[in-house]
Design a protein around this motif. Structure first.
Motif, mmCIF file in Angstrom:
data_model
loop_
_atom_site.group_PDB
_atom_site.id
_atom_site.type_symbol
_atom_site.label_atom_id
_atom_site.label_comp_id
_atom_site.label_asym_id
_atom_site.label_seq_id
_atom_site.Cartn_x
_atom_site.Cartn_y
_atom_site.Cartn_z
ATOM 1 N N ARG B 325 -2.271 70.044 32.594
ATOM 2 C CA ARG B 325 -2.623 68.851 33.382
ATOM 3 C C ARG B 325 -4.039 68.377 33.076
ATOM 4 O O ARG B 325 -4.399 67.246 33.369
ATOM 5 N N LEU B 326 -4.856 69.275 32.511
ATOM 6 C CA LEU B 326 -6.248 68.920 32.229
ATOM 7 C C LEU B 326 -6.494 68.658 30.742
ATOM 8 O O LEU B 326 -7.627 68.536 30.294
ATOM 9 N N HIS B 327 -5.425 68.565 29.969
ATOM 10 C CA HIS B 327 -5.562 68.236 28.543
ATOM 11 C C HIS B 327 -5.805 66.750 28.378
ATOM 12 O O HIS B 327 -5.548 65.973 29.294
ATOM 13 N N PRO B 328 -6.301 66.329 27.202
ATOM 14 C CA PRO B 328 -6.462 64.888 26.982
ATOM 15 C C PRO B 328 -5.100 64.203 27.108
ATOM 16 O O PRO B 328 -4.095 64.744 26.628
ATOM 17 N N PRO B 329 -5.073 63.048 27.738
ATOM 18 C CA PRO B 329 -3.780 62.385 27.939
ATOM 19 C C PRO B 329 -3.161 61.879 26.634
ATOM 20 O O PRO B 329 -1.961 61.712 26.546
ATOM 21 N N LEU B 330 -3.986 61.643 25.616
ATOM 22 C CA LEU B 330 -3.451 61.073 24.380
ATOM 23 C C LEU B 330 -3.147 62.178 23.374
ATOM 24 O O LEU B 330 -3.972 63.048 23.129
ATOM 25 N N ARG B 331 -1.940 62.146 22.829
ATOM 26 C CA ARG B 331 -1.598 63.061 21.738
ATOM 27 C C ARG B 331 -0.661 62.322 20.798
ATOM 28 O O ARG B 331 0.377 62.825 20.400
ATOM 29 N N GLU B 332 -1.060 61.098 20.491
ATOM 30 C CA GLU B 332 -0.149 60.246 19.737
ATOM 31 C C GLU B 332 -0.685 59.924 18.348
ATOM 32 O O GLU B 332 -1.866 59.999 18.084
ATOM 33 N N ARG B 333 0.265 59.511 17.526
ATOM 34 C CA ARG B 333 -0.113 58.976 16.231
ATOM 35 C C ARG B 333 -0.250 57.473 16.318
ATOM 36 O O ARG B 333 -0.834 56.845 15.443
ATOM 37 N N ARG B 356 -12.110 58.425 12.606
ATOM 38 C CA ARG B 356 -12.962 59.545 13.016
ATOM 39 C C ARG B 356 -12.920 59.693 14.509
ATOM 40 O O ARG B 356 -13.153 58.733 15.232
ATOM 41 N N HIS B 357 -12.658 60.919 14.955
ATOM 42 C CA HIS B 357 -12.709 61.182 16.388
ATOM 43 C C HIS B 357 -13.344 62.551 16.576
ATOM 44 O O HIS B 357 -12.828 63.547 16.075
ATOM 45 N N ASP B 399 -2.003 53.164 13.650
ATOM 46 C CA ASP B 399 -1.145 54.307 13.333
ATOM 47 C C ASP B 399 -1.957 55.340 12.566
ATOM 48 O O ASP B 399 -2.538 55.032 11.525
ATOM 49 N N ALA B 400 -1.988 56.567 13.091
ATOM 50 C CA ALA B 400 -2.753 57.634 12.445
ATOM 51 C C ALA B 400 -1.799 58.609 11.777
ATOM 52 O O ALA B 400 -0.678 58.809 12.240
ATOM 53 N N GLN B 401 -2.285 59.220 10.683
ATOM 54 C CA GLN B 401 -1.441 60.175 9.976
ATOM 55 C C GLN B 401 -1.178 61.406 10.836
ATOM 56 O O GLN B 401 -0.091 61.943 10.846
ATOM 57 N N GLN B 402 -2.236 61.841 11.556
ATOM 58 C CA GLN B 402 -2.080 62.979 12.456
ATOM 59 C C GLN B 402 -2.349 62.540 13.889
ATOM 60 O O GLN B 402 -3.201 61.686 14.122
ATOM 61 N N ALA B 403 -1.643 63.172 14.805
ATOM 62 C CA ALA B 403 -1.842 62.844 16.212
ATOM 63 C C ALA B 403 -3.296 63.089 16.598
ATOM 64 O O ALA B 403 -3.899 64.085 16.191
ATOM 65 N N VAL B 404 -3.867 62.161 17.359
ATOM 66 C CA VAL B 404 -5.244 62.308 17.804
ATOM 67 C C VAL B 404 -5.223 62.805 19.243
ATOM 68 O O VAL B 404 -4.575 62.225 20.100
ATOM 69 N N ARG B 405 -5.917 63.923 19.476
ATOM 70 C CA ARG B 405 -5.989 64.456 20.838
ATOM 71 C C ARG B 405 -7.246 63.908 21.473
ATOM 72 O O ARG B 405 -8.341 64.382 21.214
ATOM 73 N N ALA B 406 -7.059 62.887 22.299
ATOM 74 C CA ALA B 406 -8.228 62.194 22.809
ATOM 75 C C ALA B 406 -8.011 61.701 24.226
ATOM 76 O O ALA B 406 -6.894 61.695 24.739
#
Lengths: 305, 435
Positions: B325-333, B356-357, B399-406
Motif C-alpha cells: 500500500r506504500l509503494h509508488p502508485p505508478l508501475r507502468e510502461r 531518466r527517473h 511509452d517506456a521500454q521498462q516500467a517506471v516505478r514512480a
C-alpha cells in the motif's frame, strides 16, 4: 529582524553536505572515467573529504588529478602528497612545466602567472586519460560568471564553456551524458559560500595546509595587496620587506596569490574572521581577477574551471 | 492556490531556531524591480562584501544613478550586460542567524518559460513581484501558474514600489485581494500566499519594517522566508523512497552497501523494506549518514545501508516500505505526464528518447500529445495542437521500454519528475511531471 549569521547554525551544513554527496555519487553512477581535481587547496580538500564520506568504506571510484603549475607553495604539495598517502588512493600529476617544454604552452611573459596556462595542461590530461568528468571545488559565490554555472557543466572537445549550451538542471536529476571526447565539469560545492566551507572544515576537523592559518612571514606591499616573499617572488630593489602575521584565503599560483593580514591561527578564528570579512575571497587574494571584471568569464571560455 | 492570504509558516517558531536551507525563486516582469530586491536583500543581510559594494557604487555613479543601484549586484554575464536583461537562471546566497537562502533568479522575459520551470523545480517557495502601480499583470498569473504546476506550495506576493503609490494600504489590500480572487479560480494546485508591501529601493519591509506602513502587521519578506517550510520537511511525512545511486563493495567478500539519498520518509535500523523493481524483501541491518553510523535517517539524508539478507541491488533500484500500500502508485510502461519542453531542438514524434527517473534510465517514446497550455491565456487546449518546441507545456503519453516505478508529481516532487534526454547529444530536452 534578523542579524547576519553570528551564531553558528549547522543544519545548512548538513544540507550542503548531503547535496554534495548526492552529486558525487551521481558522477560515479553516470560517468565512465571521472577524476577528482585535488590541488591540496582548501576547497579541494573539502571535496575530497565529501568523496570519502560518499564512498567509504569502499575505494573512491575515481583517481585524483592535480595540474601542477610549478608555482606551488611547497607546504601545499607536501600536504597534497601526505593526504593522498593517508587515504591510499591514486594521484595523477601533470605539469605545466612539461607543456611549456613541449611548446604546447607559450607564456605571455616568461616569468608570468601560470593560472591560464594550466588550461592547456588540463586539456592534455583529459585527452590522455579520456576523462569524461572532472570534479572540482569551484563555487558559484566566487565570481559573477560562476553564478549561472551548472552543477554538471558541459564542455566540448576543446573544453569550451558556452553559457548558452548549458543544460537546464531540474530537481536533482543531473545529466552527465555527453558525446565522445566531450566531458562534464562537476561542482559539488556550487551552493557553498566561503564561510560555509570554513564552517564545514571547522566542524568536521578537515585538515588543510597550514598556510590557511595565520603565521608570520616576509611580505611586500604592492598595489594595495600583500605579496609573499618566495624564491619566485623575491623583493625588487626598493621594496620594503615586512614581517607580518598573515594567512592565505586561496593558495593557487604563487605569483598571483596574495596573503591577507590576519591573527586567525585556529579554524574557529578563521571562521569568525570570514564571517566578519569585508573583502571577497577573489578580490582580496587573486591578483589575476583584477585584470578585468570579466576576466573569469573569459578564462572559463578557454577551459579554465 | 488557496484563495486566502495568510501569514506564511508558523510564526510562533523559536526565533533563533536553526532552520537549514531554503531555496526560493524570484519572478517578475522586467521592470518590477526584481534585481533591485535581490540586491537589496543581499545588502541588508550583509552578504555583500566591501569590494563588490564599492564596484556597484562606482558603476551606479558612472551611470548617473542617484543612489546605489542594487540591481547591479545580480548583473551577470558579459553578453547579458550588453543586452541589459537577464537571460538565464542565476544563483545567489545569503544567510541570517536562522537560515541559509539559495535564490534562483528566474528571468521575467516571457519567452524564457524554460528558465522559470528549471528554477521552480528545486524551489521551496516563490517570490512573485508585482508593481504596486499596476497590480498583478498577465505575467504574474503566468508565473504563479508555473510555480503551482511545478509543485511550489508557498508563494510570497511582494507588492513592490509601494513608495510610488504613497504606501497606500487600500492599494495594497486591493492587489492582494485581486491576486487571491484570481488564484482561487484559475490555478492548478493549492498554495499558501502571503502578500507583503515592500519598497526594494529603500529596503522597506524586506529585512526591516518600513516606517511608512504602520498599518501592516504581517511578516517582512525576510520573516516570511525564515519561517517557510522546505520540501524535505514536507517529504518526511511520506512513505520511504530511497533510490539507489551507487553500490559500494568494500572488499570482494564483504557485504555490499547501498548508497543513495532518502527522497521521502524516514528509515530505521530493523525496518522491513522492499527493493523495486524486483520486489524482494529485506531488513535494514545498518545505516550510515555521510559515513557516520546512525539508528535512523530521514528525507534529505545521504545514506548507505546494509540489507539483511544481502539481496541483489543495482543502481536505479528503489527501496520502499515492505507494504504494497506504500509503494509508488505508478508501475507502468505507459505514462501520462505534463511535459515542459526545454530544448531548442523541438519534439520529433518519430524519435526515441531516454527517460531518466531518479538513478534509473530507460528508452522511451512520446506517443501522444493530448493538450497544450497556452501560457498567455493559461488555458489548456485540445484538438489540433501547435508543434512542441522550446517553452511548450503539453500533456503527453510516453511509452517506456521498462516500467517506471514512480510517484505522481502532485504527491511527491522528489520522485514524480522525469527528464527526457537526447541519446545522441546527451542534451536535456524536456522535464516531465508524472500524472
Amino acid at each position: 529582524v534578523s542579524a547576519p549569521a553570528t551564531q553558528a547554525p549547522t543544519r545548512h551544513l548538513d544540507w550542503l553536505e548531503s547535496e554534495a554527496i548526492h552529486v558525487l555519487r551521481e558522477v560515479a553512477g553516470q560517468c565512465r572515467r571521472p577524476a577528482l581535481l585535488f590541488s591540496g587547496g582548501k576547497d579541494s580538500a573539502v571535496v575530497l573529504e565529501l568523496a570519502l564520506k560518499a564512498f567509504r568504506p569502499g575505494p573512491l571510484p575515481f583517481p585524483l588529478l592535480h595540474i601542477d603549475t610549478g608555482h606551488n607553495f611547497p607546504e601545499v604539495l607536501a600536504f597534497r602528497d601526505g593526504r593522498v598517502a593517508e587515504i591510499g588512493e591514486r594521484l595523477v600529476v601533470r605539469h605545466v612545466e612539461d607543456s611549456i617544454r613541449t611548446g604546447r604552452v607559450v607564456l605571455d611573459a616568461p616569468g608570468g602567472s601560470r593560472n591560464r596556462a594550466q588550461s592547456v595542461t588540463l586539456l592534455d590530461a583529459i585527452a590522455e586519460f579520456r576523462f569524461d568528468a572532472l570534479v572540482g571545488g569551484a563555487r558559484r559565490d566566487e565570481e559573477k560568471a560562476r553564478a549561472k554555472e551548472r552543477v554538471f557543466s558541459v564542455r566540448d572537445a576543446w573544453s569550451q564553456w558556452d553559457p548558452r549550451r548549458q543544460r537546464p538542471e531540474l530537481w536533482s536529476l543531473y545529466n552527465a551524458r555527453v558525446p565522445e571526447n566531450w566531458h562534464v565539469r562537476v561542482f559539488p560545492l556550487s551552493n557553498w559560500t566561503e564561510l560555509d566551507v570554513w564552517r564545514y572544515i571547522a566542524r568536521e576537523r578537515i585538515r588543510v595546509p597550514e598556510l590557511y592559518l595565520a603565521h608570520r612571514r616576509e611580505v611586500i606591499r604592492r598595489d594595495g595587496a600583500l605579496v609573499a616573499v618566495t624564491p619566485l617572488t623575491p623583493p625588487a630593489p626598493g621594496d620594503t620587506v615586512e614581517y607580518l602575521s598573515v594567512r592565505f584565503r586561496t593558495v593557487g599560483d604563487i605569483l598571483c596569490t596574495a596573503p591577507v593580514e590576519s591573527d586567525a591561527d585556529t579554524l574557529e578564528r578563521v571562521v569568525a574572521e570570514t564571517a566578519a570579512a569585508t573583502l571577497s575571497e577573489r578580490g582580496a587574494s587573486r591578483l589575476d581577477d583584477r585584470v578585468s571584471e570579466v576576466a573569469m568569464e573569459l578564462r572559463k571560455r578557454e577551459g579554465y574551471f | 492556490l488557496n484563495a486566502s492570504v495568510t501569514a506564511l509558516g508558523d510564526r510562533h517558531q523559536d526565533a533563533h531556531a536553526d532552520r537549514g536551507v531554503l531555496r526560493f525563486l524570484t519572478c517578475g516582469s522586467v521592470d518590477d524591480g526584481k534585481s533591485t530586491l535581490i540586491g537589496r536583500l543581499l545588502y541588508d543581510t550583509r552578504s555583500l562584501l566591501a569590494d563588490t559594494l564599492a564596484q556597484i557604487e562606482a558603476l551606479s555613479r558612472r551611470r548617473g544613478h542617484p543612489g546605489t543601484d542594487y540591481s547591479l549586484v545580480t548583473d551577470g554575464l558579459e553578453a547579458e550586460r550588453a543586452q541589459g536583461i537577464t537571460i538565464d537562471v542565476a544563483h545567489r546566497y545569503f544567510s541570517t542567524a536562522r537560515r541559509k537562502f539559495i535564490v534562483a533568479d528566474a528571468p521575467g522575459h516571457e519567452q524564457y518559460t524554460r528558465n522559470m520551470v528549471t528554477a521552480a523545480s528545486a524551489a521551496d517557495l516563490a517570490v512573485l513581484l508585482v508593481d504596486a502601480r499596476h497590480g498583478p499583470v498577465e505575467q504574474t498569473r503566468r508565473h504563479a501558474t508555473l510555480a503551482a504546476l511545478l509543485g511550489i506550495e508557498q508563494i510570497v506576493l511582494a507588492v513592490n514600489k509601494m513608495d510610488l503609490v504613497g504606501w497606500s494600504s487600500s492599494r495594497f489590500a486591493g492587489i492582494a485581494a485581486a491576486f487571491s480572487a484570481w488564484a482561487g479560480t484559475g490555478a492548478p494546485a493549492a498554495a499558501r500566499v502571503t502578500a507583503v508591501p515592500v519598497c526594494a529601493v529603500d529596503g522597506g519591509n524586506l529585512a526591516t519594517r518600513s516606517p511608512h506602513s504602520p498599518w501592516y502587521d504581517g511578516p517582512t519578506l525576510l520573516e516570511a522566508l525564515e519561517s517557510a517550510r522546505t520540501s524535505a520537511e514536507v517529504a518526511e511525512a511520506s512513505p520511504l523512497r530511497l533510490p539507489v545511486q551507487w553500490v559500494c563493495r568494500p572488499q570482494a567478500d564483504s557485504p555490499r552497501l547501498h548508497a543513495g539519498r532518502i527522497e521521502a520518509g524516514v528509515l530505521r535500523v530493523g525496518d522491513e523494506v522492499t527493493v523495486l523493481p524486483a520486489g524482494v524483501a529485506a531488513r535494514i541491518a545498518r545505516i550510515s549518514v555521510a559515513a557516520r553510523p546512525r539508528e535512523s535517517a530521514r528525507a534529505g539524508d545521504p545514506v548507505m545501508v546494509a540489507l539483511d539478507p544481502a539481496v541483489d541491488v543495482v543502481r536505479g533500484d528503489l527501496i520502499v516500505p515492505n507494504d504494497p500500500r506504500l509503494h509508488p502508485p505508478l508501475r507502468e510502461r505507459r505514462l501520462a505526464m505534463t511535459l515542459c519542453w526545454l530544448s531548442d531542438t523541438p519534439f520529433a514524434p518519430a524519435r526515441e528518447y531516454l527517460l531518466r527517473h531518479g538513478a534509473s534510465e530507460t528508452r522511451a517514446r512520446v506517443t501522444e500529445v493530448t493538450a497544450a497550455l497556452d501560457v498567455h491565456t493559461l488555458r489548456w487546449s485540445e484538438g489540433t495542437l501547435p508543434p512542441v518546441g522550446r517553452n511548450a507545456i503539453v500533456r503527453a503519453i510516453v511509452d517506456a521500454q521498462q516500467a517506471v516505478r514512480a510517484d505522481r508529481y502532485a504527491s511527491s516532487r522528489a520522485t514524480g519528475g522525469v527528464l527526457l534526454v537526447d541519446g545522441g547529444t546527451g542534451d536535456t530536452l524536456a522535464a516531465g511531471l508524472l500524472a
